[in-house]
Design an enzyme around this catalytic site. Structure first.
Site, PDB file in Angstrom:
ATOM      1  N   HIS A 257       2.343   3.420   2.659  1.00 45.12           N
ATOM      2  CA  HIS A 257       0.921   3.643   2.374  1.00 45.12           C
ATOM      3  C   HIS A 257       0.172   2.330   2.176  1.00 45.12           C
ATOM      4  O   HIS A 257      -1.057   2.294   2.290  1.00 45.12           O
ATOM      5  CB  HIS A 257       0.726   4.600   1.181  1.00 45.12           C
TER       6      HIS A 257
ATOM      7  N   ASN B  69       2.247  14.326  -3.944  1.00 49.53           N
ATOM      8  CA  ASN B  69       1.773  13.081  -4.545  1.00 49.53           C
ATOM      9  C   ASN B  69       1.803  13.173  -6.069  1.00 49.53           C
ATOM     10  O   ASN B  69       1.274  14.120  -6.652  1.00 49.53           O
ATOM     11  CB  ASN B  69       0.344  12.790  -4.048  1.00 49.53           C
ATOM     12  N   TRP B  70       2.442  12.194  -6.721  1.00 53.92           N
ATOM     13  CA  TRP B  70       2.615  12.144  -8.174  1.00 53.92           C
ATOM     14  C   TRP B  70       3.554  13.241  -8.703  1.00 53.92           C
ATOM     15  O   TRP B  70       3.541  13.535  -9.899  1.00 53.92           O
ATOM     16  CB  TRP B  70       1.270  12.240  -8.917  1.00 53.92           C
TER      17      TRP B  70
ATOM     18  N   ASP C 299       8.695   5.911   1.809  1.00 52.15           N
ATOM     19  CA  ASP C 299       7.455   5.126   1.719  1.00 52.15           C
ATOM     20  C   ASP C 299       7.741   3.636   1.925  1.00 52.15           C
ATOM     21  O   ASP C 299       7.695   2.843   0.983  1.00 52.15           O
ATOM     22  CB  ASP C 299       6.794   5.372   0.367  1.00 52.15           C
TER      23      ASP C 299
ATOM     24  N   ASN D 205      -5.300  10.260  -3.251  1.00 53.33           N
ATOM     25  CA  ASN D 205      -4.465   9.620  -4.254  1.00 53.33           C
ATOM     26  C   ASN D 205      -5.230   9.412  -5.553  1.00 53.33           C
ATOM     27  O   ASN D 205      -4.745   9.737  -6.641  1.00 53.33           O
ATOM     28  CB  ASN D 205      -3.960   8.291  -3.713  1.00 53.33           C
TER      29      ASN D 205
ATOM     30  N   GLY E 121      -1.276  -0.813  -7.685  1.00 52.87           N
ATOM     31  CA  GLY E 121      -1.115  -2.228  -7.390  1.00 52.87           C
ATOM     32  C   GLY E 121       0.351  -2.604  -7.367  1.00 52.87           C
ATOM     33  O   GLY E 121       0.769  -3.524  -6.661  1.00 52.87           O
ATOM     34  N   ASN E 122       1.163  -1.860  -8.167  1.00 52.88           N
ATOM     35  CA  ASN E 122       2.606  -2.019  -8.109  1.00 52.88           C
ATOM     36  C   ASN E 122       3.196  -1.389  -6.856  1.00 52.88           C
ATOM     37  O   ASN E 122       4.368  -1.597  -6.550  1.00 52.88           O
ATOM     38  CB  ASN E 122       3.277  -1.384  -9.332  1.00 52.88           C
ATOM     39  N   SER E 123       2.409  -0.613  -6.132  1.00 49.71           N
ATOM     40  CA  SER E 123       2.912   0.010  -4.913  1.00 49.71           C
ATOM     41  C   SER E 123       3.504  -1.058  -3.997  1.00 49.71           C
ATOM     42  O   SER E 123       2.886  -2.086  -3.737  1.00 49.71           O
ATOM     43  CB  SER E 123       1.783   0.733  -4.176  1.00 49.71           C
TER      44      SER E 123
ATOM     45  N   PHE F  23       6.839   3.275  -5.530  1.00 51.71           N
ATOM     46  CA  PHE F  23       5.680   3.786  -4.806  1.00 51.71           C
ATOM     47  C   PHE F  23       4.845   4.797  -5.569  1.00 51.71           C
ATOM     48  O   PHE F  23       3.754   5.154  -5.123  1.00 51.71           O
ATOM     49  CB  PHE F  23       6.099   4.372  -3.447  1.00 51.71           C
ATOM     50  N   ASP F  24       5.280   5.265  -6.720  1.00 54.04           N
ATOM     51  CA  ASP F  24       4.494   6.306  -7.380  1.00 54.04           C
ATOM     52  C   ASP F  24       4.932   6.434  -8.832  1.00 54.04           C
ATOM     53  O   ASP F  24       5.864   5.769  -9.287  1.00 54.04           O
ATOM     54  CB  ASP F  24       4.693   7.646  -6.640  1.00 54.04           C
TER      55      ASP F  24
END
Length: 718
Positions: free
Chosen positions: A80, A208-209, A217, A323, A652-654, A670-671
């Site tokens: 993503h 998602n989440w 990902d 998201n 931002g950590n993604s 990723f999440d």
């Protein structure tokens, strides 16, 4: 770095909860004992050396995190995070979004979306004394904002004398302290490999989440530099960048209970916000934002249905809205019925009592503590009044405003220009305009603007921005159909949809703009004076808030230190390290225990052949045939796909590398889980879990399904 950690806190930091904290690398020596106790085998002192292993391998993409994983500049990040580049290179005839992409050789690697960058952090320096000298600290209002901005621009200009670097000044603790961050800026970024959409995005917005998760990902970029080894614009003559350090894949299997750490660039957390800000966020701004985003998603779906080209153009927009809205909904659900606000209010009252109980403290902090609440109330009142106006505006109006602002700023010496319009920003501005065609659909844009403008125009006439109405030819009370008709007239009378015409405005004068008959250019000229008035108004208020807020944070730091408690700064897009363990959760949100790992079985179990659960046929056949290769885990009787870890992370950590105790790559973060996203505001160590993609699943997909042998060899993974 002691300036960033008051002396009274140095000892207290070592007693903080192990799973909590997005630590600055410079702080890590202070928690070395906890890191070793948690299971780190590496010398903790190596983690605060930004140009050494492993920190030297971790990079920023300017919104996501990534890491070098080969000596030839190969970079791994989330699917993503590379989605914009995949989308940019996709067409209905060559649908990389749907089918994925694998470069057969270096020459086949595709230029990433214009403006893509890889930032390699090389130096972080405390510059608080330079930014907040005695003269600046005494200022308030717009004068304070302008003075700080001038100091920051001067520091950045000096730092960027070598054009290979991009520098920024970051504020901590509400503007109490500042760092100068120096990063090498790699401008030639190329897409190397991305799995099929329903690998990289399997589960889509539905999952998602959510845990359990089965998402691949990941994607790969490569960094290129000029023949001289320095950053350069794209050229066929460029060569792969050779990083000083790169991460290596884990040589030992990852198990539940193992130590893990994540290094990356978390965006924003709000854990030190005042109770008034928490109340406003959850009573107004977030509910309003959710409604607006869900409306946009619904309208985009309606307008792009059956038009694949439009769907591709807006794919990144849809993913971002989906998201963000789901994240906010998760926060709202966790906040409802909680005691977060009550605890925030109690803590703030304790702070005020502590300040007012001592004459010296009252003289130092009292006035600002009293002022900050009324100033925040003033800003919040403006936000309520203007929220519907700011919900959405025609894309081309924003383009025209930016172009006219650029023309105005070019009249000034570079050092006096507004941030975003200096010479250092010229390339990014140009690339943004160039890429606009690939991410714009006029039909959808007009529908969105018509809807939100009609809602705005339904307000009492005295509350409306009359210069805006005049510039666009709108009137109070217009319904959506009438607004749409007017916007179609404006669309027909502009040439900003044409790339060549749009780019030409970058070099035109203020006089050229004033003489233009282009509908949106004329609107931008007409709105300029009003835009400047609002900007000055906002700067004046922000300057007053910043002064009071910084001193309030100083009081909070001193209060915490008096109790022997740590107060690490909120995340702000700067490099941080979190650590924890691979761990499930008992129970999960559904009442069932959450296992630490998911497996390939979950992919075939969830597969429906439609929507968010349409796993590629080649992948399903490999799973059904149990073609696990060397990536199977005996205890799981399958290949691990995703895992849970007690890591303190946020947006931002993604794409951040998840490392084991020896700093070897075991996965990509990723999440997070939906009931734990409230940790941006209020950390809960019992609930907080980060969702990570297991590197073994990535390697399995690459070898067994995608036949990416060239990359696997480069990764030393064959």
């Amino acid at each position: 770095m002691k300036r960033l950690i008051p002396a009274g806190l140095l000892l207290a930091i070592t007693t903080a909860h192990a799973a909590e904290g997005m630590w600055m690398p410079q702080q890590l020596p202070q928690i070395a004992k906890q890191l070793k106790s948690a299971g780190l085998k590496l010398d903790p002192s190596r983690l605060n050396q930004l140009t050494e292993f492993p920190m030297g391998a971790v990079v920023s993409l300017g919104g996501c995190t990534a890491s070098f994983v080969s000596p030839q500049g190969l970079v791994v990040t989330n699917h993503h995070c590379a989605y914009g580049s995949i989308q940019y290179n996709s067409t209905p005839q060559r649908d990389l979004l749907k089918n994925g992409f694998l470069a057969a050789d270096f020459k086949d690697e595709l230029p990433a979306a214009p403006g893509s960058r890889i930032f390699v952090t090389e130096e972080v320096k405390d510059v608080t004394a330079q930014v907040l000298d005695a003269k600046t600290a005494a200022l308030s209002g717009k004068a304070r904002v302008d003075a700080i901005e001038a100091k920051e621009k001067a520091l950045v200009a000096a730092c960027e004398q070598d054009k290979a670097y991009r520098c920024r000044v970051a504020g901590f603790y509400g503007g109490l302290q500042y760092q100068l961050i120096k990063q090498m800026q790699i401008r030639d970024v190329r897409l190397v490999h991305a799995p099929a959409d329903m690998v990289g995005r399997f589960g889509g917005d539905t999952d998602n989440w959510i845990w359990p998760r089965h998402t691949g990902d990941y994607s790969f970029y490569r960094a290129y530099v000029g023949p001289d080894g320095k950053p350069a614009d794209f050229s066929p003559d460029n060569k792969p960048y050779q990083p000083k350090h790169h991460l290596k894949l884990a040589t030992t299997p990852l198990n539940e209970g193992d130590f893990v750490m994540v290094t990356g660039y978390p965006g924003r957390t709000q854990r030190h916000r005042l109770p008034q800000e928490v109340d406003f966020a959850f009573s107004f701004s977030q509910p309003t934002g959710i409604r607006n985003m869900l409306t946009q998603l619904d309208l985009i779906k309606q307008e792009t249905s059956g038009r694949r080209e439009a769907e591709i153009a807006l794919a990144g927009t849809v993913a971002g809205l989906g998201n963000a809205s789901k994240n906010m909904q998760g926060q709202m659900a966790s906040y409802a019925g909680s005691d977060i606000l009550e605890r925030k209010r109690k803590s703030f009252e304790e702070l005020k009592t502590w300040v007012n109980s001592d004459a010296a403290r009252r003289a130092k902090y009292g006035a600002d503590l009293a002022a900050v609440e009324s100033l925040l109330a003033e800003r919040q009142a403006l936000a309520r009044t203007e929220s519907s106006l700011r919900a959405y505006a025609p894309r081309l109006l924003g383009t025209a405003r930016g172009l006219y602002q650029n023309a105005q700023q070019r009249l000034l010496p570079d050092a006096q220009r507004k941030p975003g319009y200096q010479e250092r920003d010229a390339l990014r501005l140009r690339q943004g305009l160039e890429s606009q065609d690939r991410r714009y659909d006029a039909q959808t844009d007009i529908r969105l603007a018509s809807h939100f403008y009609a809602k705005y125009l339904a307000q009492p006439a005295e509350q409306l921005n009359q210069p805006l109405l005049k510039a666009l030819g709108l009137k109070a009370g217009m319904d959506e159909a009438a607004v749409k008709a007017r916007l179609l007239e404006l669309q027909a009378a502009t040439q900003l949809t044409d790339k060549a015409s749009r780019m030409a405005w970058l070099d035109r004068s203020v006089a050229d703009f004033a003489a233009s008959k282009d509908a949106y250019i004329a609107a931008a000229v007409a709105l300029y004076e009003e835009d400047e008035r609002i900007e000055k108004r906002d700067k004046e208020l922000e300057g007053r808030i910043d002064q009071a807020y910084a001193n309030t944070m100083a009081a909070l730091l001193a209060f915490k230190a008096s109790k022997g408690e740590a107060l690490y700064p909120d995340a702000n897009g700067t490099l941080r390290v979190s650590y924890g363990h691979v761990q499930g959760r008992k129970p999960g949100t559904d009442g069932n225990d959450w296992l630490a790992f998911t497996t390939l079985r979950g992919i075939t179990a969830k597969h429906t052949g439609t929507g968010d659960f349409d796993a590629p046929e080649a992948q399903r056949k490999a799973i059904e045939a149990r073609q696990f290769d060397k990536y199977a885990v005996k205890s799981l009787d399958s290949v691990p796909v995703n895992f849970l870890a007690t890591l303190d992370t946020t947006g931002g950590n993604s794409g951040s590398p998840v490392l084991n105790s020896r700093a070897e790559l075991v996965g990509l973060l990723f999440d997070g889980t939906l009931d734990a996203v409230i940790s941006n505001w209020d950390f809960n160590p019992k609930m907080t879990r980060s969702i990570c993609m297991d590197a073994r699943y990535m390697l399995w997909q690459m070898k067994v399904v995608d036949k990416a042998d060239r990359l696997l060899k480069e990764l030393n993974a064959l």
